[in-house]
Design an enzyme around this catalytic site. Sequence first.
Site, short mmCIF file in Angstrom:
data_model
loop_
_atom_site.label_atom_id
_atom_site.label_comp_id
_atom_site.label_asym_id
_atom_site.label_seq_id
_atom_site.Cartn_x
_atom_site.Cartn_y
_atom_site.Cartn_z
N GLY A 90 0.86 -1.18 0.00
CA GLY A 90 0.00 0.00 0.00
C GLY A 90 0.89 1.22 0.00
O GLY A 90 1.87 1.28 -0.74
N SER A 122 5.88 -5.47 -1.08
CA SER A 122 5.82 -4.07 -1.52
C SER A 122 6.18 -3.11 -0.36
O SER A 122 7.31 -3.12 0.09
CB SER A 122 4.44 -3.81 -2.11
N ALA A 123 5.26 -2.31 0.14
CA ALA A 123 5.57 -1.41 1.26
C ALA A 123 6.10 -2.19 2.47
O ALA A 123 6.97 -1.72 3.20
CB ALA A 123 4.34 -0.60 1.66
N HIS A 159 8.84 -3.34 -6.82
CA HIS A 159 8.21 -3.07 -8.13
C HIS A 159 9.22 -2.42 -9.07
O HIS A 159 8.87 -1.50 -9.82
CB HIS A 159 7.00 -2.13 -8.00
N GLU A 194 9.00 -7.40 -10.06
CA GLU A 194 7.82 -8.14 -9.61
C GLU A 194 8.00 -9.62 -9.92
O GLU A 194 8.20 -10.00 -11.08
CB GLU A 194 6.58 -7.60 -10.30
#
Lengths: 235, 235
Positions: A90, A122-123, A159, A194
Amino acid sequence: MKNAILASTSTLHGQHYLEYLLPEIKNLYKGASEVIFIPFARPGGISLDEYTKKAGDAFKMANIDLKGIHEFEDPEGAIKNAKGIFTGGGNTFLLVSELYRKKLMQPLREAIFSGAAYLGTSAGTNITGLTMQTTNDMPIVYPPSFKTLGIVPFNINPHYLDPDKNSTHKGETRETRIKEFHSINSQPVAGLREGSWLEIAGDKITLKGSLSARIFEKDKLPYEIETNSALTDLN
Amino acid sequence: MKNAILASTSTLHGQHYLEYLLPEIKNLYKGASEVIFIPFARPGGISLDEYTKKAGDAFKMANIDLKGIHEFEDPEGAIKNAKGIFTGGGNTFLLVSELYRKKLMQPLREAIFSGAAYLGTSAGTNITGLTMQTTNDMPIVYPPSFKTLGIVPFNINPHYLDPDKNSTHKGETRETRIKEFHSINSQPVAGLREGSWLEIAGDKITLKGSLSARIFEKDKLPYEIETNSALTDLN
């Protein structure tokens, strides 16, 4: 004895949420009856409960119960006692702000260094670097610091995207942004595409997944490392 | 009596630096013998002198002398007395950090509100919004605040990019990022595509260039506005 999976993304194109990581999830959390979910990054602004349900549904495929950290009366105690923790993606600024505001950054660091099995996507991966300064996210909230967990002795860019040679867009490429980062910071940056993840076992750091990763060191030309390579000495 | 051009980008694909803006530059700075350049955003990490030379070369095409703010012994006084100011693009976090560190944010705001002709491109446009929180840049340095000049009563997203429907990349689209911004902030966001700019004349704000712009308001569906439309009432 650290034990962690740091994934570039939660989801691959054409797949369900966390689908490609399910074998890793089953293996990582072996022996943990319950895993704590940190939903603070709230992708797309969804609520903590909505996000926890989404992640919980995916974890059911691995027969693991997930409980949101916001459901605990004593979140700090919950982190300290956790056998397994998952931080979802997020907005990294929101995630870091909430971790500081709730005084959970240091307990989370200690839990992971003490061996709590950790998954980040991700985050949730970005915050395992020395700082969150190689995030791709918008600064939608002002965190008290950019310093993060330091589970690995470098920064991560999740990413990671190669420059599009056919693009007519004049916004900076990812590579240019990381070069700007290195104009005033010295730690290396691992650009994870990714489908890639870092596997942390004790002090050993290994690139996993089918792709190579791009490594950026200050005052050096960026270079590729192949999957299954060790990044243990990158710092 | 504000007088400003707030451009999404300095450069269009296939053109030289500032080329498409030269007619605007000539018109904006009419009557200013010297324009002050704020090079702090340092695109790609280039030096203040290199950046000032690059911008100065382009301004020569409009027969205007450009002088870097870092060349003045009294930068605050220089800003206060300036008839014309240009802030170039690069990294917005670095630009904002330096403006605060050198105590130039407030003098710059006052100069523009008092009528100093102002050109911003990219990061130099981003700082004219209420906050820098809709920048696309990496947080390579920790600024003391995200608050910026408030020359317009909303935020700006420069280099606005439409979602690529054919993309397999799972990083957030620009639209998703702005939606996340609106999950905790209320000001509108003007997404300016490359080739668009806002023309500020007093309190009047007009979209210029050949493209439409995309406007994001909290709890509303995003919408397009055509070029030559007024944004004066957007707040």
